[in-house]
Design an enzyme around this catalytic site. Structure first.
Site, PDB file in Angstrom:
ATOM      1  N   CYS A  38       5.654  -0.011   7.200  1.00  0.00           N
ATOM      2  CA  CYS A  38       5.330   1.166   6.397  1.00  0.00           C
ATOM      3  C   CYS A  38       6.547   1.522   5.564  1.00  0.00           C
ATOM      4  CB  CYS A  38       4.956   2.322   7.325  1.00  0.00           C
ATOM      5  SG  CYS A  38       4.549   3.839   6.442  1.00  0.00           S
ATOM      6  N   LEU A  39       6.330   1.832   4.290  1.00  0.00           N
ATOM      7  CA  LEU A  39       7.468   2.141   3.415  1.00  0.00           C
ATOM      8  C   LEU A  39       8.188   3.416   3.865  1.00  0.00           C
ATOM      9  CD1 LEU A  39       5.992   1.186  -0.064  1.00  0.00           C
ATOM     10  CD2 LEU A  39       7.644  -0.088   1.326  1.00  0.00           C
ATOM     11  N   HIS A  54      -4.651   1.667   7.246  1.00  0.00           N
ATOM     12  CA  HIS A  54      -3.302   2.235   7.404  1.00  0.00           C
ATOM     13  C   HIS A  54      -3.094   3.374   6.393  1.00  0.00           C
ATOM     14  CE1 HIS A  54       1.252   1.651   7.892  1.00  0.00           C
ATOM     15  NE2 HIS A  54       1.160   2.398   6.818  1.00  0.00           N
ATOM     16  N   GLU A  55      -3.508   3.141   5.140  1.00  0.00           N
ATOM     17  CA  GLU A  55      -3.282   4.167   4.110  1.00  0.00           C
ATOM     18  C   GLU A  55      -4.211   5.367   4.312  1.00  0.00           C
ATOM     19  OE1 GLU A  55      -0.650   3.718   2.678  1.00  0.00           O
ATOM     20  OE2 GLU A  55      -0.429   1.556   2.926  1.00  0.00           O
ATOM     21  N   GLN A  88       3.282  10.027   1.040  1.00  0.00           N
ATOM     22  CA  GLN A  88       4.557   9.303   1.064  1.00  0.00           C
ATOM     23  C   GLN A  88       5.404   9.581  -0.174  1.00  0.00           C
ATOM     24  OE1 GLN A  88       2.431   5.428   2.111  1.00  0.00           O
ATOM     25  NE2 GLN A  88       4.394   5.177   3.154  1.00  0.00           N
ATOM     26  N   GLY A 112       0.839  -1.190   0.000  1.00  0.00           N
ATOM     27  CA  GLY A 112       0.000   0.000   0.000  1.00  0.00           C
ATOM     28  C   GLY A 112       0.874   1.239   0.000  1.00  0.00           C
ATOM     29  N   HIS A 145      -2.741   7.643   6.701  1.00  0.00           N
ATOM     30  CA  HIS A 145      -1.750   8.523   6.072  1.00  0.00           C
ATOM     31  C   HIS A 145      -2.423   9.758   5.475  1.00  0.00           C
ATOM     32  CE1 HIS A 145       2.151   6.531   6.141  1.00  0.00           C
ATOM     33  NE2 HIS A 145       1.654   5.390   5.693  1.00  0.00           N
TER      34      HIS A 145
HETATM   35 NI    NI Z   1       2.480   3.473   5.649  1.00  0.00          NI
END
Ligand code: NI
Length: 172
Positions: A94-95, A136-137, A51, A46, A140
């Site tokens: 998380c990236l 989660h996204e 991000q 995701g 963000h």
């Molecule tokens: Ni994340």
């Protein structure tokens, strides 16, 4: 399509709420495609627009297993319209926080209203990994990162290590 740079925490843009897109136009479709390419390259399941440095309310995800056909999903202006009372705890990464993982408790199932890549209104019912990924996204997109769900102690340990990582990368 292009692979974009992924912004690492801590960074003010990751704490900034996004703005709904006025329309799903070519610019937004290109952002979605670039975000998917960036997510697959990472690799991750995701990715949310902040991000990659955008404050558009856009996210992409694909929770297909390694041996399954890809199932890319693209969301503009997603909002959670229903959450299950049942809550499950599961590990998240998380990236923007490479190599950091922690357990986060979230509703087991959700319904999400959004615009698809043609601008059509859609609603999706999600459970399991997809529900976790989408929550989660969407966090963000509201300026919330997964460490915000952890204890102050766990959060400060991860953020200290991330600060160190960013200083090392800048020096390199
Ligand atoms: Ni994340």
């Amino acid at each position: 399509m292009a692979v974009l740079d992924i912004i690492l925490a801590p960074d003010p843009i990751l704490k900034t709420p996004t703005t709904p897109v006025a329309a799903v136009d070519d610019r937004v479709r290109r952002l979605m495609d670039d975000m998917l390419e960036t997510m697959y390259a990472a690799p991750g399941i995701g990715l949310a627009a902040p991000q990659v440095g955008s404050l558009d309310r856009v996210l992409v995800c694909d929770v297909a297993g390694k041996d399954e056909e890809p199932r890319p999903l693209k969301f503009a202006n997603p909002t959670i319209t229903w959450r299950s009372d049942a809550v499950v705890t599961g590990q998240e990464g998380c990236l923007s926080f490479p190599d950091h993982y922690a357990d986060v408790a979230r509703p087991e199932a959700v319904r999400i209203a959004y615009l698809d890549e043609t601008g059509a209104e859609q609603e999706i019912a999600a459970e399991g990994l997809l529900a976790r990924c989408l929550q989660h996204e969407i966090d963000h997109l509201d300026g919330i990162v997964f460490t915000d769900h952890l204890s102050a102690l766990k959060r400060s340990i991860i953020l200290r290590k991330m600060g160190k990582l960013k200083r090392t990368r800048r020096a390199a």
